[in-house]
Write a protein that holds these residues in place. Structure first.
Motif, short mmCIF file in Angstrom:
data_model
loop_
_atom_site.label_atom_id
_atom_site.label_comp_id
_atom_site.label_asym_id
_atom_site.label_seq_id
_atom_site.Cartn_x
_atom_site.Cartn_y
_atom_site.Cartn_z
N GLN A 284 0.84 -1.21 0.00
CA GLN A 284 0.00 0.00 0.00
C GLN A 284 0.87 1.26 0.00
OE1 GLN A 284 -3.33 0.22 2.89
NE2 GLN A 284 -2.81 -1.87 3.49
N ALA A 285 1.93 1.24 0.82
CA ALA A 285 2.80 2.42 0.92
C ALA A 285 3.50 2.68 -0.40
CB ALA A 285 3.82 2.21 2.04
N HIS A 286 3.94 1.62 -1.05
CA HIS A 286 4.61 1.77 -2.34
C HIS A 286 3.65 2.36 -3.35
CE1 HIS A 286 6.26 0.49 -6.25
NE2 HIS A 286 7.41 0.72 -5.66
N ASP A 287 2.44 1.84 -3.37
CA ASP A 287 1.47 2.32 -4.35
C ASP A 287 1.15 3.80 -4.13
OD1 ASP A 287 -0.52 1.83 -6.50
OD2 ASP A 287 -1.88 2.47 -4.92
N ARG A 288 1.11 4.22 -2.88
CA ARG A 288 0.78 5.62 -2.59
C ARG A 288 1.98 6.53 -2.80
NH1 ARG A 288 -0.33 9.80 -2.89
NH2 ARG A 288 -1.66 11.21 -1.70
N GLY A 289 3.17 5.94 -2.93
CA GLY A 289 4.35 6.76 -3.20
C GLY A 289 4.81 7.58 -2.02
N VAL A 290 4.69 7.04 -0.81
CA VAL A 290 5.14 7.79 0.37
C VAL A 290 6.66 7.91 0.38
CG1 VAL A 290 3.16 7.26 1.83
CG2 VAL A 290 5.13 5.71 1.81
N LYS A 291 7.17 8.92 1.09
CA LYS A 291 8.61 9.18 1.13
C LYS A 291 9.22 8.73 2.46
CE LYS A 291 8.42 11.02 -2.95
NZ LYS A 291 8.87 10.20 -4.12
N LEU A 292 8.39 8.27 3.37
CA LEU A 292 8.85 7.69 4.63
C LEU A 292 8.01 6.44 4.89
CD1 LEU A 292 8.75 10.91 6.89
CD2 LEU A 292 10.83 9.83 6.03
N ILE A 293 8.65 5.36 5.31
CA ILE A 293 7.87 4.22 5.78
C ILE A 293 8.01 4.17 7.29
CG2 ILE A 293 7.97 2.84 3.68
CD1 ILE A 293 10.26 1.25 5.04
N GLY A 294 7.05 3.54 7.93
CA GLY A 294 7.06 3.58 9.38
C GLY A 294 6.63 2.27 10.00
N ALA A 295 6.69 2.26 11.31
CA ALA A 295 6.19 1.12 12.08
C ALA A 295 5.53 1.67 13.34
CB ALA A 295 7.32 0.17 12.45
N ASP B 108 -5.77 -2.85 14.53
CA ASP B 108 -4.89 -1.72 14.20
C ASP B 108 -5.38 -0.40 14.79
OD1 ASP B 108 -3.33 -3.50 12.79
OD2 ASP B 108 -4.25 -3.04 10.87
N GLU B 109 -6.25 -0.48 15.78
CA GLU B 109 -6.78 0.74 16.41
C GLU B 109 -6.40 0.85 17.88
OE1 GLU B 109 -8.22 3.27 15.09
OE2 GLU B 109 -8.82 2.55 13.11
N GLY B 110 -5.62 -0.10 18.38
CA GLY B 110 -5.26 -0.09 19.79
C GLY B 110 -4.36 1.08 20.14
N PRO B 111 -4.25 1.39 21.45
CA PRO B 111 -3.43 2.52 21.91
C PRO B 111 -1.99 2.40 21.43
CG PRO B 111 -4.81 1.69 23.70
CD PRO B 111 -4.96 0.72 22.57
N ILE B 112 -1.50 3.47 20.83
CA ILE B 112 -0.14 3.49 20.26
C ILE B 112 0.89 3.73 21.36
CG2 ILE B 112 1.42 4.79 18.75
CD1 ILE B 112 -1.05 5.38 16.98
N ILE B 113 1.92 2.91 21.39
CA ILE B 113 3.01 3.08 22.37
C ILE B 113 4.19 3.82 21.74
CG2 ILE B 113 4.60 1.88 23.94
CD1 ILE B 113 2.60 -0.51 23.84
N GLU B 114 4.55 3.42 20.52
CA GLU B 114 5.73 4.03 19.90
C GLU B 114 5.61 3.91 18.38
OE1 GLU B 114 7.99 5.97 20.29
OE2 GLU B 114 9.93 5.39 19.47
N GLN B 115 6.18 4.90 17.69
CA GLN B 115 6.22 4.90 16.23
C GLN B 115 7.57 5.43 15.78
OE1 GLN B 115 2.50 7.40 15.61
NE2 GLN B 115 1.92 5.57 14.47
N ASP B 116 8.00 4.97 14.65
CA ASP B 116 9.23 5.52 14.07
C ASP B 116 9.15 5.36 12.55
OD1 ASP B 116 11.67 6.79 13.95
OD2 ASP B 116 12.70 5.37 15.24
N VAL B 117 10.03 6.06 11.85
CA VAL B 117 10.01 6.05 10.39
C VAL B 117 11.42 5.91 9.81
CG1 VAL B 117 7.92 7.44 10.17
CG2 VAL B 117 10.15 8.55 10.31
N GLU B 118 11.46 5.61 8.55
CA GLU B 118 12.72 5.50 7.79
C GLU B 118 12.46 6.13 6.43
OE1 GLU B 118 16.54 3.13 8.07
OE2 GLU B 118 15.02 3.75 9.50
N ARG B 119 13.44 6.88 5.94
CA ARG B 119 13.28 7.56 4.65
C ARG B 119 13.44 6.57 3.49
NH1 ARG B 119 12.67 12.73 2.97
NH2 ARG B 119 12.45 13.37 5.13
N VAL B 120 12.60 6.70 2.50
CA VAL B 120 12.73 5.89 1.28
C VAL B 120 12.57 6.82 0.08
CG1 VAL B 120 11.85 3.77 2.32
CG2 VAL B 120 10.25 5.34 1.22
#
Lengths: 295, 295, 295, 295
Positions: free
Chosen positions: A218-229, A239-251
């Motif tokens: 999905q991310a590739h198709d949308r052409g995002v410039k950062l991917i994350g987790a 995929d709606e539970g309380p978020i503890i941590e997020q980070d990204v990487e440039r692509v």
């Protein structure tokens, strides 16, 4: 920062234990003073303290580390008295006590290897008491780190039985925390409810972008410039539970979906590792469908 | 890297110009050789070159900077010959030529101030030929940088007239690029189509998360741990245009919505500034609903 | 989080003020309890609190925000009593009170423009009472934001007189904070001492890398892959003062020194802006030659 | 992007191989055209190409990936002809060919585990042919991944013999790349010279900050707000070799030296992993004491 409390038995002075107290309650004046007073009466020396009053929910959150030579019963009694007055939800633990953790995996090794390595090298206060896989691919990694591997295959037909087996393992192994370390199965609503606040997942996208299956495609198709987790508590609401941590990487544009998957491994494993460590250190408190993280 | 071409008029040796060529075409062998050959015949010295073959779309993309003492007509003729053989879409410009740019704003000043400052300090090859505001709040900033300010208010009743005025300005001022620098109005489908590939927007979220209105409020409610901004070309499909650049900033539970708005200003302005600079430097090529960015 | 204190004059209930208290003292048990007790007696409701006990220096640091309807004299008396017992260094201020700030510049505009913009848009609680330039290049920016500009040229011969003029301005304008916003002159030891802890500089490298002059040229020559900026308090020991904030930006081999200078502007201005904001919010405490930053 | 060259033997059409060509030479016009021409004559289809002309050194650098059905001898002959004309230094390899790599370690496991995991999961085109340790602590990790472990202890007295053993291993195992994966010994000048450009080290600081021993203790003492890691080629000049990659991680005042060491593991392993991968993919070219990295 030595504690100067009068010890109960001067002939055999106990070394003070470092405790971690977490609590939440409706916000009003006097909470910190009351808690610090109760702890001070037991010779407690506060070594770390963080607090947050949420103007939206009206709730107050506190995490304190305190050195005290008092025993658990004494401390709990003192806290319980204050907690009653302020309608607190609270928890007391020894700093650094390893949290009994069950890792659940499928075929992807990166999160498993990372968590086992961090446990061994003392970077996360967890005690991995077992590894559950719906495939056997990762049994060798578990074996290398001396962890029992439980093969619990899941098909549409056997899903109920598989979850029964999981509940059984949680009970038998006295599991406090379940980590879905790229476990590619969805837990049932009932199981999510029963283990509420005790199951951490790593989703391979920057939620709420790209929920559901194949997020890197999905991310590739949308052409995002950062991917994350995103690492979050698991609830029945996928995929709606309380978020503890997020980070990204440039692509960039040159990355194929397979590259995103490969690059994503790094951000997934470090995002999950932080969430697991913070949870095990009692740094994550629930605030409705959001989290307070005292790191 | 001096060009050693034989110059047409030895008595008045022209200094070579640095050109930028961008092109795309169906991918097949021989493109680079053909292009570099055509340029070499005109004494061209390639100083920068980037390429990308997209296995998904089957398209090939190239951006070259080349020094040449040939004039535009000669170069264009040489390129046109190659372009015909390979079915290329292409564009030739002088490196660093300022792109005639119209900034559109509402009340938030941060993106406007940043872009005007970058133009003045030579950090973006743009020539801001005017500022359009649907409010007059930012007229003083425009004046300070010596830019004509056009007040074009928009209401439901006047939207059509306002867009007519905008088209008129684009025509009169010979505008090449329109930048929505936190312009809080949605352009009509027709205008989006007419200015396709020439309008850049900054959306104050990490798309595709939090499309639509009040993204920071949405982000706060979801409890994300990073806020982001997305700069993209505007299409009729709101917040779905090709992404040029994205960036994020870390936040925590203690941030109110107003804090997110304030923190977000930094990430918005730098994300938009990069997108505008790359566009003006001919570094952004369209690949369907995605972009190729040669930075 | 309403304060429930008994108000002195029920017929005209004062709205509580939000205070910020910062302190440091030798670490020992009971500090938090004593401070929170003294504040509670004046109806104080603690809305934010951060602490740090440094095992190396043996010092304890605290920053509290507290709502109270008591007046300053009452609060100060209460704190003074506790402070005496614990040998505290402390400071009390009203949250958000703008700090009287003097900006010093040479020819580079980016940090000046950024700080003036942030003051105007409410992103930093400072009150810029003047701009000093050893050149006149930036007088127009100061004028646009309505700030008096003082031209204080500096040559080897006039350095003493220039510093006298600066001291005079600090006195006359009741300056609390001096910000060297890319001011390209070195202050004398005597002036550094007199303004100790009140002068913030931005050094255009990731200290301690590339001290001294032309740090971007040094960075380019060394072939680093990240460039940085460091905001620090100024001491007589050049580029060795306590660090408040640092940040970096990725670069690659293709960047010339001039590119690094240009790219560096972004990281310089945001690093300096954070340091200034945190200082003005009383979030930065000195711990020997290091800082404690409660952000 | 299928190659449409006429194949030498139509009855058994060879699948084209993907080659990677790297070269450097004095910069002058016509290089790209000459190289692309030589490759086109052998049916080469350029799939990736990056170049850089360094105005400081006057050198030109090129990396091309090209699909061709020609065999190595044909391609090498074609390139050699061009290389002669332009005084090129060049190298041709098959894309993805695993580079024969020797890992050298002491007691810290994180870089070793990370590299072995990445090799197994296909994230770095290396073939680890052995692990050398001056201690035996990490023999079990080597064994798990099926790698021969060579215990080569080093004392002041045995240093010469140890380096002889290392040279022997490099020869016997046909080693192309030596990675010092937190190997806590300094190689002799002679060995550095002999293996020049083939030894990659990870230094646990953001060079040139904190050269030499105990960089995290130095960083803590200086009070930096970011810690870093630097991967570089090893030269006789300790911690001064050409930098391949650097990265940083944010820290604050509350971190003890031991925390920095632990947090640093993440940034060390990912920085080293990138450097090793880029080297093995022939993306790193030497430009004097700096590097050109085509990633």
């Amino acid at each position: 920062m030595a504690s100067v409390t009068t010890l109960p038995n001067p002939s055999a002075p106990a070394r003070p234990t470092e405790w971690v107290l977490t609590l939440s309650c409706p916000d009003r004046p006097g909470i910190v003073h009351a808690v610090s007073g109760a702890l001070a009466e037991h010779g407690g020396n506060i070594t770390e303290s963080q607090q947050f009053g949420d103007p939206v929910s009206g709730l107050f959150f506190l995490r304190m580390q305190v050195e005290s030579a008092s025993d658990r019963a004494e401390l709990e009694a003192a806290i319980a008295e204050v907690a009653g007055r302020f309608a607190m939800t609270w928890e007391l633990d020894v700093v650094g006590r390893p949290v009994r953790t069950l890792l659940m995996v499928s075929k992807a090794a990166h999160c498993l290897v990372d968590l086992l390595y961090r446990e061994r090298s003392g970077q996360a206060p967890i005690d991995v008491v077992g590894v559950v896989g719906n495939h056997t691919d990762l049994a060798d990694h578990a074996a290398f780190y001396g962890k029992p591997f439980h093969h619990v295959p899941v098909t549409a037909a056997t899903k109920g039985a598989a979850e029964d087996r999981l509940r059984e393992l949680v009970r038998e192994l006295d599991v406090e925390l379940v980590v879905l370390a790229r476990y590619m199965q969805i837990l049932s609503d009932g199981l999510c409810r029963d283990l509420s606040g005790r199951v951490i997942n790593i989703h391979h996208s920057f939620l709420p972008s790209f929920k559901g299956a194949r997020p890197y495609a999905q991310a590739h198709d949308r052409g995002v410039k950062l991917i994350g987790a995103t690492s979050h508590y698991v609830t029945g609401d996928l995929d709606e539970g309380p978020i503890i941590e997020q980070d990204v990487e440039r692509v960039d544009h040159s990355r194929a979906v397979t590259d995103l998957v490969s690059l994503g491994e790094d951000v997934e494993r470090r995002t999950l590792a932080r969430a697991v460590r913070w949870h095990a250190e009692h740094r994550v408190l629930l605030n409705g469908h959001r989290t307070v993280v005292f790191h």
